[in-house]
Design an enzyme around this catalytic site. Structure first.
Site, short mmCIF file in Angstrom:
data_model
loop_
_atom_site.label_atom_id
_atom_site.label_comp_id
_atom_site.label_asym_id
_atom_site.label_seq_id
_atom_site.Cartn_x
_atom_site.Cartn_y
_atom_site.Cartn_z
N LYS A 1 0.72 -1.17 -0.11
CA LYS A 1 -0.39 0.03 -0.24
C LYS A 1 0.89 1.28 -0.06
O LYS A 1 1.66 1.19 1.04
CB LYS A 1 -1.08 -0.73 1.21
N ARG B 1 1.34 9.78 5.67
CA ARG B 1 1.53 8.50 6.22
C ARG B 1 2.54 7.92 5.76
O ARG B 1 3.19 6.83 5.42
CB ARG B 1 0.79 7.25 5.60
N LYS C 1 -2.33 -1.50 -3.41
CA LYS C 1 -3.21 -0.69 -3.32
C LYS C 1 -2.07 0.54 -3.99
O LYS C 1 -1.15 0.83 -2.67
CB LYS C 1 -4.54 -0.14 -2.35
C1 PBG Z 1 -6.78 2.93 5.44
C2 PBG Z 1 -7.27 2.96 4.61
C3 PBG Z 1 -7.70 4.24 3.72
C4 PBG Z 1 -7.83 3.89 2.13
C5 PBG Z 1 -8.58 2.53 3.07
N1 PBG Z 1 -7.33 2.11 3.71
C6 PBG Z 1 -7.13 5.54 3.50
C7 PBG Z 1 -5.26 5.55 3.67
O1 PBG Z 1 -4.50 5.12 3.60
O2 PBG Z 1 -5.09 6.83 3.47
C8 PBG Z 1 -8.00 4.45 0.89
C9 PBG Z 1 -9.01 3.82 -0.23
C10 PBG Z 1 -9.10 4.90 -0.92
O3 PBG Z 1 -9.05 6.16 -0.96
O4 PBG Z 1 -10.40 4.90 -1.45
N2 PBG Z 1 -7.36 2.22 6.46
#
Ligand code: PBG
Length: 326
Positions: free
Chosen positions: A199, A220, A251
């Site tokens: 991610k 983050r 992701k």
């Molecule tokens: C964290 C999480 C995020 C997304 C899914 N789970 C946000 C992040 O990491 O800031 C993003 C999903 C999206 O942008 O569609 N719980």
């Protein structure tokens, strides 16, 4: 030596021929619909940066879930959006059996039994006052190991609420192993883990932050991956598989197709990809201006993600696409 007259265009001549030789085909069962359940509202609330999606009430959540399931969508990923008054330093409302996320998971499981795959997001950023995915150490950094214990309890609470699978998305080191152990110890050996393994800390999550009313200041980058890195994603995936991930995920999706392809080559567990909020919003915005053919771009982007090697795709268009494919 005479050549045969080789003409690749023969296979593109009619729609029927093209359909016959199509290498990648989308199917509703491989799509997962992410859903947002908001605490304390009486009407669903549109999310302006994700046109067509809403923060749900408990009632509208079930309605949207029914639409998805009857269209053939393969699974549901639930995010909880607590009342601001219920956010705290450690995200405790995320673990509470009566917290909005666990209430929603229970509703979904009660409604659908085993007819769909009910999944919950295991991460505390929606529930913390500071908006980070973990608890903070004295110096303000995110404390990896203190966060792991929270994720373990959160996963068990979701299993108890009825989730078939949990989706740890916080990018803490060791999270999959700790969650696997905690689930097993609590008697939930059969609950699966969809690991957000690779991610990236990119800029594509903007609209999601509105969707969950994120309070995050800063970014983050100390826990999510740096966009330039591919080998690092392979390392993350190897660790997650070794720790017990049942499915691994990349992701965002469209800007990381090379990462999806490399991971597909590397592991034998199913590979998923998350077509995130920014990917969705860009298409909706351009379509609204009349600059692109919305439906074709949606299908083309999903086809590309699948062609790269993702067998499962999380997308806010899941229900609509499932209906288009019928
Ligand atoms: C964290 C999480 C995020 C997304 C899914 N789970 C946000 C992040 O990491 O800031 C993003 C999903 C999206 O942008 O569609 N719980």
């Amino acid at each position: 030596m005479s050549f045969p007259d080789i003409r690749p265009r023969r296979l593109r001549r009619t729609p029927a021929i093209r359909r016959l030789v199509e290498e990648t085909r989308l199917a509703p069962a491989e799509l997962i619909l992410p859903l947002f359940l908001k605490e304390g509202i009486s009407e669903p609330r549109p999310i302006s940066s994700l046109p067509g999606t809403v923060q749900h009430t408990r009632e509208s959540l079930l309605k949207a879930a029914h639409e998805a399931v009857s269209a053939g969508v393969g699974g549901l990923m639930l995010y909880g959006v607590p009342d601001n008054a219920n956010k705290d330093e450690t995200g405790s409302a995320g673990l509470d059996p009566e917290g909005i996320l666990n209430v929603g998971l229970r509703d979904l499981r009660r409604e659908f039994g085993d007819d769909t795959v009910v999944m919950g997001d295991v991460c505390i950023d929606e529930f913390t006052s500071h908006g980070h995915c973990g608890v903070l150490a004295a110096d303000g950094s995110v404390d990896n190991d203190a966060t792991l214990a929270i994720y373990a309890d959160m996963a068990v609470a979701q299993a108890e609420a009825g989730a078939h699978m949990v989706g740890p998305s916080g990018m803490m080191d060791g999270q999959i192993g700790v969650i696997r152990k905690a689930l097993d110890k609590a008697g939930h050996q059969d609950i699966g883990i969809l690991a957000y393994s690779a991610k990236y800390a990119g800029a594509f999550y903007g609209p999601f932050r509105e969707a969950v009313e994120s309070t995050l200041q800063g970014d983050r980058r100390q826990y999510q991956q740096d966009p330039p890195n591919l080998r690092e994603a392979l390392r993350e995936v190897d660790l997650d598989v070794a720790e017990g991930a049942d499915i691994v995920m990349v992701k965002p999706a469209l800007a990381y197709l090379d990462v999806i392809a490399a991971i597909r080559q590397r592991v034998d567990v199913p590979v998923a990809a998350y077509q995130v909020s920014g990917e969705y919003a860009m298409v909706e915005a351009a379509a609204e201006k009349g600059w692109i053919d919305r439906e074709r771009v949606i299908l083309e982007s999903l086809t590309s993600i699948k062609r790269a090697g993702a067998q499962i795709v999380l997308t806010y268009w899941a229900s609509e696409v499932a209906r288009m494919l019928r």
